[in-house]
Write a protein that holds these residues in place. Structure first.
Motif, PDB file in Angstrom:
ATOM      1  N   ASP A 165       0.848  -1.198   0.000  1.00 19.35           N
ATOM      2  CA  ASP A 165       0.000   0.000   0.000  1.00 19.35           C
ATOM      3  C   ASP A 165       0.881   1.245   0.000  1.00 19.35           C
ATOM      4  OD1 ASP A 165      -1.917   1.930   0.255  1.00 19.35           O
ATOM      5  OD2 ASP A 165      -2.561   1.353   2.273  1.00 19.35           O
ATOM      6  N   ILE A 166       0.820   2.026  -1.080  1.00 18.25           N
ATOM      7  CA  ILE A 166       1.610   3.259  -1.162  1.00 18.25           C
ATOM      8  C   ILE A 166       0.713   4.497  -1.150  1.00 18.25           C
ATOM      9  CG2 ILE A 166       3.502   2.133  -2.392  1.00 18.25           C
ATOM     10  CD1 ILE A 166       2.421   3.470  -4.971  1.00 18.25           C
ATOM     11  N   SER A 167      -0.566   4.308  -0.826  1.00 16.03           N
ATOM     12  CA  SER A 167      -1.512   5.428  -0.894  1.00 16.03           C
ATOM     13  C   SER A 167      -1.185   6.535   0.099  1.00 16.03           C
ATOM     14  CB  SER A 167      -2.939   4.929  -0.666  1.00 16.03           C
ATOM     15  OG  SER A 167      -3.067   4.327   0.614  1.00 16.03           O
ATOM     16  N   THR A 168      -0.454   6.207   1.182  1.00 16.06           N
ATOM     17  CA  THR A 168      -0.124   7.230   2.180  1.00 16.06           C
ATOM     18  C   THR A 168       1.312   7.733   2.051  1.00 16.06           C
ATOM     19  OG1 THR A 168       0.488   5.521   3.793  1.00 16.06           O
ATOM     20  CG2 THR A 168      -1.789   6.325   3.836  1.00 16.06           C
TER      21      THR A 168
ATOM     22  N   PHE B 158     -10.499   6.606 -16.177  1.00 11.27           N
ATOM     23  CA  PHE B 158     -10.529   7.367 -14.928  1.00 11.27           C
ATOM     24  C   PHE B 158     -11.532   8.516 -15.024  1.00 11.27           C
ATOM     25  CE2 PHE B 158      -6.531   5.200 -14.715  1.00 11.27           C
ATOM     26  CZ  PHE B 158      -6.145   5.134 -13.383  1.00 11.27           C
ATOM     27  N   GLU B 159     -12.337   8.549 -16.081  1.00 10.48           N
ATOM     28  CA  GLU B 159     -13.149   9.725 -16.371  1.00 10.48           C
ATOM     29  C   GLU B 159     -14.183  10.034 -15.298  1.00 10.48           C
ATOM     30  OE1 GLU B 159     -15.205   9.243 -20.024  1.00 10.48           O
ATOM     31  OE2 GLU B 159     -16.009   7.271 -19.543  1.00 10.48           O
ATOM     32  N   ASN B 160     -14.570   9.055 -14.487  1.00  9.23           N
ATOM     33  CA  ASN B 160     -15.529   9.316 -13.410  1.00  9.23           C
ATOM     34  C   ASN B 160     -14.854   9.774 -12.126  1.00  9.23           C
ATOM     35  OD1 ASN B 160     -17.698   8.761 -14.981  1.00  9.23           O
ATOM     36  ND2 ASN B 160     -18.298   6.867 -13.956  1.00  9.23           N
ATOM     37  N   GLY B 161     -13.513   9.851 -12.144  1.00  8.32           N
ATOM     38  CA  GLY B 161     -12.801  10.289 -10.951  1.00  8.32           C
ATOM     39  C   GLY B 161     -12.813   9.243  -9.854  1.00  8.32           C
ATOM     40  N   PRO B 162     -12.733   9.686  -8.566  1.00  2.85           N
ATOM     41  CA  PRO B 162     -12.726   8.737  -7.449  1.00  2.85           C
ATOM     42  C   PRO B 162     -13.948   7.823  -7.513  1.00  2.85           C
ATOM     43  CG  PRO B 162     -12.180  10.937  -6.698  1.00  2.85           C
ATOM     44  CD  PRO B 162     -12.634  11.072  -8.121  1.00  2.85           C
ATOM     45  N   PRO B 163     -13.790   6.530  -7.075  1.00  2.00           N
ATOM     46  CA  PRO B 163     -12.659   6.030  -6.295  1.00  2.00           C
ATOM     47  C   PRO B 163     -11.427   5.634  -7.103  1.00  2.00           C
ATOM     48  CG  PRO B 163     -14.258   4.290  -6.572  1.00  2.00           C
ATOM     49  CD  PRO B 163     -14.865   5.516  -7.199  1.00  2.00           C
ATOM     50  N   ALA B 164     -11.454   5.776  -8.439  1.00  2.00           N
ATOM     51  CA  ALA B 164     -10.279   5.420  -9.237  1.00  2.00           C
ATOM     52  C   ALA B 164      -9.109   6.336  -8.887  1.00  2.00           C
ATOM     53  CB  ALA B 164     -10.605   5.529 -10.716  1.00  2.00           C
ATOM     54  N   ARG B 165      -7.968   5.727  -8.570  1.00  2.00           N
ATOM     55  CA  ARG B 165      -6.770   6.479  -8.209  1.00  2.00           C
ATOM     56  C   ARG B 165      -5.542   5.808  -8.814  1.00  2.00           C
ATOM     57  NH1 ARG B 165      -8.261  11.374  -5.723  1.00  2.00           N
ATOM     58  NH2 ARG B 165      -9.750  10.997  -4.052  1.00  2.00           N
ATOM     59  N   CYS B 166      -4.469   6.581  -8.932  1.00  2.00           N
ATOM     60  CA  CYS B 166      -3.185   6.027  -9.344  1.00  2.00           C
ATOM     61  C   CYS B 166      -2.092   6.721  -8.540  1.00  2.00           C
ATOM     62  CB  CYS B 166      -2.958   6.227 -10.841  1.00  2.00           C
ATOM     63  SG  CYS B 166      -1.484   5.394 -11.473  1.00  2.00           S
ATOM     64  N   TYR B 167      -1.166   5.934  -7.993  1.00  2.00           N
ATOM     65  CA  TYR B 167      -0.077   6.468  -7.182  1.00  2.00           C
ATOM     66  C   TYR B 167       1.250   5.884  -7.665  1.00  2.00           C
ATOM     67  CZ  TYR B 167      -3.832   7.439  -3.768  1.00  2.00           C
ATOM     68  OH  TYR B 167      -4.977   7.869  -3.145  1.00  2.00           O
TER      69      TYR B 167
ATOM     70  N   LEU C  88      10.776   1.126  -7.279  1.00  2.00           N
ATOM     71  CA  LEU C  88       9.675   1.949  -7.793  1.00  2.00           C
ATOM     72  C   LEU C  88       8.401   1.114  -7.752  1.00  2.00           C
ATOM     73  CD1 LEU C  88       8.556   4.505  -9.374  1.00  2.00           C
ATOM     74  CD2 LEU C  88       8.908   3.108 -11.431  1.00  2.00           C
ATOM     75  N   ILE C  89       7.314   1.726  -7.290  1.00  2.00           N
ATOM     76  CA  ILE C  89       6.008   1.068  -7.261  1.00  2.00           C
ATOM     77  C   ILE C  89       4.987   1.994  -7.915  1.00  2.00           C
ATOM     78  CG2 ILE C  89       4.218   0.026  -5.813  1.00  2.00           C
ATOM     79  CD1 ILE C  89       6.347  -0.240  -3.609  1.00  2.00           C
ATOM     80  N   VAL C  90       4.183   1.453  -8.819  1.00  2.00           N
ATOM     81  CA  VAL C  90       3.074   2.192  -9.429  1.00  2.00           C
ATOM     82  C   VAL C  90       1.809   1.384  -9.185  1.00  2.00           C
ATOM     83  CG1 VAL C  90       2.116   3.204 -11.521  1.00  2.00           C
ATOM     84  CG2 VAL C  90       4.605   3.123 -11.209  1.00  2.00           C
ATOM     85  N   SER C  91       0.809   2.008  -8.560  1.00  2.00           N
ATOM     86  CA  SER C  91      -0.428   1.310  -8.203  1.00  2.00           C
ATOM     87  C   SER C  91      -1.630   1.944  -8.884  1.00  2.00           C
ATOM     88  CB  SER C  91      -0.645   1.336  -6.682  1.00  2.00           C
ATOM     89  OG  SER C  91       0.373   0.635  -6.009  1.00  2.00           O
ATOM     90  N   PHE C  92      -2.440   1.110  -9.510  1.00  2.00           N
ATOM     91  CA  PHE C  92      -3.728   1.503 -10.079  1.00  2.00           C
ATOM     92  C   PHE C  92      -4.804   0.991  -9.114  1.00  2.00           C
ATOM     93  CE2 PHE C  92      -0.801   1.371 -13.548  1.00  2.00           C
ATOM     94  CZ  PHE C  92      -1.246   2.257 -14.521  1.00  2.00           C
ATOM     95  N   ILE C  93      -5.615   1.890  -8.589  1.00  2.00           N
ATOM     96  CA  ILE C  93      -6.570   1.530  -7.546  1.00  2.00           C
ATOM     97  C   ILE C  93      -8.006   1.732  -8.027  1.00  2.00           C
ATOM     98  CG2 ILE C  93      -7.254   1.889  -5.141  1.00  2.00           C
ATOM     99  CD1 ILE C  93      -4.367   1.012  -5.423  1.00  2.00           C
ATOM    100  N   ARG C  94      -8.785   0.675  -8.012  1.00  2.00           N
ATOM    101  CA  ARG C  94     -10.228   0.710  -8.277  1.00  2.00           C
ATOM    102  C   ARG C  94     -10.551   1.439  -9.588  1.00  2.00           C
ATOM    103  NH1 ARG C  94     -13.268   2.356  -2.779  1.00  2.00           N
ATOM    104  NH2 ARG C  94     -15.034   1.549  -3.983  1.00  2.00           N
TER     105      ARG C  94
END
Length: 292
Positions: A62-65, A143-152, A161-167
């Motif tokens: 989890d890299i969201s924080t 991602f056009e609807n915005g959250p909850p879709a996220r990318c970090y 290096l970590i790249v995460s595609f979330i929901r």
């Protein structure tokens, strides 16, 4: 006697169910290998998955924080470049920056948008631009609807290096639907690449999706899966390992940049000739001699 018979039948059914769960990925005809491994490609990369003995263990990071949220992703677009934080060995060259694509990939070379379409658009490798891709989950995502879709993304600026595609939702004719979570990890210490897959809900447009890696030319790479049910990806991991050595030879000479004299704008009429200062570079691993 009847009780014993029912008990035996029940145990057999449970065994069959468990066996089916363990081999749901390996028995799918659209996986590159039924054994949970693949390769080597022409350069020498191989892959092994978490279903295979000796393969990677799925362990979501989890890299969201601690990571940086990537903004600006919509539908069929790229965002970047972002710095990797170190030189990462990839095929016969090193990369130090990347672009993030809304359709579930990152590109090392340029900002051409990765839009997999048609029967050949999901094949890896492919000469179709863009190339130089890591594709943990290539599909018509949005991602056009915005959250909850996220990318970090997160880099320790040393070796990871970590790249995460979330929901992230899938684009469908009736509107965005479902949620898909996945990530990729680069580790400099062993030059390895990891894909990890979290929760998967819903299907993709036309049932089309893919996963794999390819080089800067698009002629060498590995495909792990093609057009599978995303439910098979839940709690799943893939490890790509480069060879200790290679006999692959790449003669790849190209123009890195071309500038005018004094690096300024120039106006001229059709048919006029003008000399540019051009920097030629050998992108391959074969000595091409001098370009002077």
């Amino acid at each position: 006697m009847k009780f014993k018979f029912l008990l035996v039948v029940s145990l057999l059914l449970v065994s069959v169910a468990l066996f089916g769960m363990q081999t749901s990925r390996q028995g799918n005809p659209n996986w590159s290998s039924y054994r949970g491994t693949g390769g080597p490609d022409a350069y020498g990369y191989t892959w092994i998955d978490s279903d295979e003995s000796g393969g990677p263990t799925y362990s979501w990071i989890d890299i969201s924080t601690i990571g940086t949220e990537i903004t600006g992703l919509t539908d069929d677009n790229n965002v970047g470049p972002f710095t990797i934080g170190f030189d990462f060995p990839y095929y016969w060259y090193s990369v130090n920056q990347f672009w993030v694509n809304a359709n579930g990939a990152i590109c090392f070379y340029n900002n051409d948008v990765y839009v997999p379409q048609g029967a050949s658009g999901f094949l890896i490798p492919s000469p179709n631009a863009p190339n130089d891709l890591l594709i943990p989950l290539g599909a018509d995502l949005t991602f056009e609807n915005g959250p909850p879709a996220r990318c970090y993304y997160y880099s320790n600026n040393v070796d990871t290096l970590i790249v995460s595609f979330i929901r992230v939702q899938a684009w469908l004719a009736g509107g965005p639907s479902g949620e898909h979570t996945f990530q990729l990890i680069l580790t400099k210490a062993d030059s390895c690449i990891y894909f990890q897959y979290g929760d998967q809900q819903g299907q993709f447009y036309g049932g089309a999706c893919c996963g794999g890696i390819e080089n800067v030319i698009g002629n060498v790479g590995l495909q792990v899966f093609l057009n599978i049910n995303p439910n098979n990806l839940i709690d799943y991991a893939v490890l790509f390992t480069p060879p200790d050595s290679t006999t692959y030879q790449a003669l790849d000479i190209g123009v890195q940049d071309a500038v005018s004299q004094g690096s300024k704008g120039v106006f001229f009429f059709p048919g006029d000739y003008y000399s540019l200062s051009t920097k030629i570079i050998n992108f391959g691993n074969v000595d091409a001699g001098s370009f002077e």
